[in-house]
Design a protein around this motif. Sequence first.
Motif, PDB file in Angstrom:
ATOM      1  N   ILE A  41      42.866  44.073  40.548  1.00  0.00           N
ATOM      2  CA  ILE A  41      42.676  42.560  41.013  1.00  0.00           C
ATOM      3  C   ILE A  41      42.512  41.510  39.809  1.00  0.00           C
ATOM      4  CG2 ILE A  41      40.906  41.042  42.113  1.00  0.00           C
ATOM      5  CD1 ILE A  41      39.980  43.498  43.955  1.00  0.00           C
ATOM      6  N   ILE A  42      41.904  41.891  38.791  1.00  0.00           N
ATOM      7  CA  ILE A  42      41.831  41.023  37.663  1.00  0.00           C
ATOM      8  C   ILE A  42      43.329  41.122  36.995  1.00  0.00           C
ATOM      9  CG2 ILE A  42      40.706  40.916  35.154  1.00  0.00           C
ATOM     10  CD1 ILE A  42      38.466  42.251  36.348  1.00  0.00           C
ATOM     11  N   LEU A  43      43.935  42.011  36.951  1.00  0.00           N
ATOM     12  CA  LEU A  43      45.235  41.953  36.411  1.00  0.00           C
ATOM     13  C   LEU A  43      46.326  40.883  37.079  1.00  0.00           C
ATOM     14  CD1 LEU A  43      47.251  42.900  34.224  1.00  0.00           C
ATOM     15  CD2 LEU A  43      48.019  44.717  35.683  1.00  0.00           C
ATOM     16  N   LEU A  44      46.083  40.988  38.393  1.00  0.00           N
ATOM     17  CA  LEU A  44      46.829  40.105  39.436  1.00  0.00           C
ATOM     18  C   LEU A  44      46.480  38.705  39.222  1.00  0.00           C
ATOM     19  CD1 LEU A  44      47.110  42.195  42.816  1.00  0.00           C
ATOM     20  CD2 LEU A  44      49.035  41.917  40.811  1.00  0.00           C
ATOM     21  N   VAL A  45      45.263  38.520  39.209  1.00  0.00           N
ATOM     22  CA  VAL A  45      44.675  37.094  38.911  1.00  0.00           C
ATOM     23  C   VAL A  45      45.151  36.516  37.757  1.00  0.00           C
ATOM     24  CG1 VAL A  45      42.641  35.797  38.541  1.00  0.00           C
ATOM     25  CG2 VAL A  45      42.823  37.650  40.289  1.00  0.00           C
ATOM     26  N   VAL A  46      45.404  37.442  36.626  1.00  0.00           N
ATOM     27  CA  VAL A  46      45.608  36.770  35.128  1.00  0.00           C
ATOM     28  C   VAL A  46      47.175  36.641  35.174  1.00  0.00           C
ATOM     29  CG1 VAL A  46      45.925  37.681  32.903  1.00  0.00           C
ATOM     30  CG2 VAL A  46      43.989  38.060  33.920  1.00  0.00           C
ATOM     31  N   LEU A  66      51.500  32.498  35.601  1.00  0.00           N
ATOM     32  CA  LEU A  66      52.890  31.931  35.895  1.00  0.00           C
ATOM     33  C   LEU A  66      52.353  30.488  36.446  1.00  0.00           C
ATOM     34  CD1 LEU A  66      53.965  34.912  38.194  1.00  0.00           C
ATOM     35  CD2 LEU A  66      54.893  34.249  36.109  1.00  0.00           C
ATOM     36  N   GLY A  67      51.454  30.054  37.111  1.00  0.00           N
ATOM     37  CA  GLY A  67      51.112  28.733  37.200  1.00  0.00           C
ATOM     38  C   GLY A  67      50.992  27.830  35.989  1.00  0.00           C
ATOM     39  N   LEU A  68      50.660  28.229  35.016  1.00  0.00           N
ATOM     40  CA  LEU A  68      50.646  27.529  33.616  1.00  0.00           C
ATOM     41  C   LEU A  68      52.118  27.227  33.519  1.00  0.00           C
ATOM     42  CD1 LEU A  68      47.895  28.837  31.536  1.00  0.00           C
ATOM     43  CD2 LEU A  68      47.941  26.905  32.774  1.00  0.00           C
TER      44      LEU A  68
END
Length: 351
Positions: A242-247, A252-254
Motif C-alpha cells: 500500500i505504501i509503495l503504491l501511494v508513493v 506520477l502526479g508530480l
Amino acid sequence: MMDTAMSPEDDSAKEEGEPCQPSIDASYQLPRPVNVSLVSHNFKTVLTWAYVNETPEKANFTVHFTDYLTGQWQLYPPCSNIALHHCDVTKAFSVNLTASNSYYTKIKAITQLHQSQFTFTKRFSFKQNATIGAPTVEVKIRGQQIFLRCIYPIVQNLTTETGQKVGRDFRCNICVWQKGHNESRKKSCPNKKSKLKLNITQSRVTLCVSAQVNSKQWEMKAEWSTQKCFQVQSLNLQETLIILLVVIAFFLGLVTASIIWKLLKKELVLPKSLMLIVKTINPYADMKIEEDAVSIVIKYEEVIPVECDHFFEEAAKPITDPEVTESLTVDLKYAGKDWTYDRPQTLFNVN
C-alpha cells in the motif's frame, strides 16, 4: 600460615620501607582507626576508615599492604602520614595481580609523640569482593532487523601477572524480552555475546534490553544495565504494498502536473514575417519574435505614375488556397509607419 603473618606485631618495630619516626612515647597509645573497609569497583580499590581522636593533637594515618603470594608487609608511600580518611590502594593491589591472589591492608594513627596499634582489613580478593559496573547497550533498528552492541564499562588500566589486560576476556550477557513478559530475565540469559542481531517478524512490538558483563577469569559480581525499551515499527507485506503504491501515485502526479504547467506557461513564438500580419490585426498583441526566423522582404518594383493625386498602393498576390474564400484586406491606417520589428520596409512616395 597466612593468619599468623597477618596478626599484629610489635607496633614499635619499623616496617620495611617505613621512614624513621621521631621518638614515640610507648606509655600511651592512640585509639585505633575503626570501620575499616575495602571497596573495589571496576578494579579501582579504595580503603576507608573512621577515627575518633581523644587527644588535642591532630592525628595522621599510615597504610601498609601485602598479598598472599608475597607474604611481606610493605609501606604504601602514597598513603603515608596522611590526614585523609581514605586511600586509593589500586596500585598496591596490582602487585602479583591474578584472579586467585588475595590482599590485606593495615592502618594506624600517628601523632608527633604517640601512635596507635594497627587495624587489619579482612582478606580481599577480586572474585569475592570486587564488582564490575553495568555496560551500555547500543540499539540500532533497520527495518525488521535489530542490532545490539555491548559497550563495556571503563576499568583501570591494570595488567595481570601474565601481562594481559584485566578486561581482555570480558563478554556480555545481552537479554532481550517483550515488554510485559519474562521480567525474570536476570535469572537466565542465553545470549552471552558482545554483539547480537535479531530478526523481528511481528509488527509494532515493544522490546526491552538489558546487559551484564561476564568474565570467566575473574567471575566478579556484575551489575545489570538499566533496561532500555524501544518499539519496532516493522510492516507486513500488505502494508508495504500500500505504501509503495501511494508513493508511485504521488510521483506520477508530480510528473503530470509538471508537464501541464510547462505547456500552459509556454509562449507562442512567431517568425518576423508573420508578426506584421498579427500586429496589423491586433497591434497590442504581446508575442515573442523568433530570433533566427527569416523575414520575407517584399520585392521592389518600379511604380508607374498615373494621372492622379499622391496615393499608396498595396498589391497583393491572388490567394491560391482553395479553402480561403475571403479576400485579403489590409488596414491602410498603419501604412507608411516604420515597424522596428520587421525591416526592411519601403515607403513609396509617388509623384
